[in-house]
Write a protein that holds these residues in place. Sequence first.
Motif, short mmCIF file in Angstrom:
data_model
loop_
_atom_site.label_atom_id
_atom_site.label_comp_id
_atom_site.label_asym_id
_atom_site.label_seq_id
_atom_site.Cartn_x
_atom_site.Cartn_y
_atom_site.Cartn_z
N ARG A 15 0.80 -1.20 0.18
CA ARG A 15 -0.04 -0.01 -0.13
C ARG A 15 0.76 1.08 0.05
O ARG A 15 0.91 1.85 -0.90
CB ARG A 15 -0.94 0.03 1.19
N ASP A 16 1.49 1.66 1.14
CA ASP A 16 2.38 2.65 1.20
C ASP A 16 3.49 2.50 0.13
O ASP A 16 4.01 3.65 -0.48
CB ASP A 16 2.75 3.03 2.58
N HIS A 204 3.93 4.57 12.51
CA HIS A 204 3.99 4.48 11.12
C HIS A 204 4.99 5.44 10.82
O HIS A 204 4.48 6.64 10.95
CB HIS A 204 2.68 4.79 10.59
N HIS A 206 7.91 7.75 8.22
CA HIS A 206 8.66 8.03 7.21
C HIS A 206 9.81 8.49 7.18
O HIS A 206 10.31 8.94 8.34
CB HIS A 206 7.56 8.95 6.21
N ASN A 240 9.59 4.55 3.65
CA ASN A 240 8.96 4.19 5.14
C ASN A 240 10.06 3.43 5.87
O ASN A 240 11.11 3.34 5.54
CB ASN A 240 7.66 3.33 5.01
ZN ZN Z 1 2.62 6.42 5.38
#
Ligand code: ZN
Length: 526
Positions: A15-16, A204, A206, A240
């Motif tokens: 997804r990301d 989560h 980055h 990420n």
């Molecule tokens: Zn993200």
Amino acid sequence: MNTADQVLIFDTTLRDGEQSPGCSMTQPEKLRFARALAELGVDVIEAGFPAASRGDFEAVNAIAREVHGPVICGLARCNRDDIELAAKALRDAPRHRLHVFLATSAIHREHKLNMAKEEIIRIAVEGVTIARGLCEDVEFSPEDASRTELEFLAQVVEAAIDAGATTVNIPDTVGYTVPYEFGELFRYLRKNVRGIERARLSVHCHDDLGMAVANSLTAVVAGARQIECTVNGIGERAGNCSLEEVVMALKTRETFFNLRTNIQTTRLYPTSRLLSNIVGMPIPRNKAIVGENAFAHESGIHQHGMLKHHSTYEIMRPESVGLTRSSLVLGKHSGRHALRERIQQLGFELDEPEFNRVFAEFKALADKKKELFDGDIESLVLRAEGTAMGPWTLVDLQTVAGGGAPARAAAKLRHTDGRVVERGVAGDGPVDAAFKAIEAATGIDATLRKFELRSVSAGEDAQGEAIVYVEYNQRTYRGSSVSTDIVEASARAFLEVVNRIELARTAGARTRDERTGSARIAQAAV
Ligand code: ZN
Ligand code: KIV
């Protein structure tokens, strides 16, 4: 094991990671990678954002149906349509999770959403309530949490938990925070949110300032028990939190963290290689854990120390991440048994038909090359669906270059609808001529943005890997191929791109700008 010592690994590569430029995958590639993630032992697979496009919906649905073990998760904005669509895509997975998100920072409230704080809380609660009506397992993410006023963040998190969120994820969406500050944020939430013990805290991060792994580990020290991460750290902008790095940090420094994950660390290296091959993104040599140099010792002093005892300069064993070295040289006299063993050592499991295909290709390659190295074997095994994913296949390619005359290429291609098209054109060198011949035959006129050539193994007769990036309709497409003939590798890589464009056109996929991502969500209705 005490569950308080357990950190869940939530993988968001599909997804990301997949939404970052040059990392898009086809549905068969996503399925293949999701199976590898299940083998790796991740607890949750975020399979995609079903409302982003029909292709995303179908990929999430296929993973929900076919990949067993991990919880399968789908992302949704805080609106009924998104959430219902995600629930529909996920319904076949025995264990699934709805992940709803809404931005909370002043910057996003003012410039993106144009909403007051009260409205944010109301919509977040509505989103979580709708999701809980459809699924027991609901995660809520206040996007841009690390730049949100602490008091307001605590209010939103408390409201989301009261509405039924079972996991609360704290994203550092723009990679802005630093470890000390982020640890304080988690401590603040644990102290000030009533009912925080009813939800699992997740992190989560980055990597814009290169601190995603450090920030995630600090969050874990401060009470987070789920880490969201991606294989090879792929993701929006700088990426990420890297799964392999964060997992090996927890394992290597177990006595410091006193925490465990369910990851089979010996699967880290093959999973990383698989992803790199699928998305065509080479792993930097010096990348921690999975880079080519991660376990290499060059200086005399280090080599001397290593010869005395590996612990002098090695904090983890290469085998612990699935990196095996072999002195076994494979060539045209090697049989099925030797090849099968080497493939297993490299961390791959092939079924009989797949193995037979690889063995046939191995024999053909061994006729052209004296020795086959690990890189050669990997590229045979990992040969993605690539050009075989159709609709076009290369039947024949002839190129002529040199002698002062312009290079020429003649390409013969077959379409799955039965057409066979042949075109001959001139170009600026044989590779350019081959690309132009494929464009002329398929009618797809794409803009070449980047072209890379590298050798996948050692020796004068090494195979070359060509990686091609093109832009078409504001989208970036990537193709790669390996051959002992670099013009052929380049042409096949270009044809893979053409096939991806055709598939995207027929699947009616939206342009990347319509998909998720902080900036891109700007116009989306919440
Ligand atoms: Zn993200
Ligand atoms: O970075 C982010 O904020 C996200 C959320 C959707 C969790 O990816």
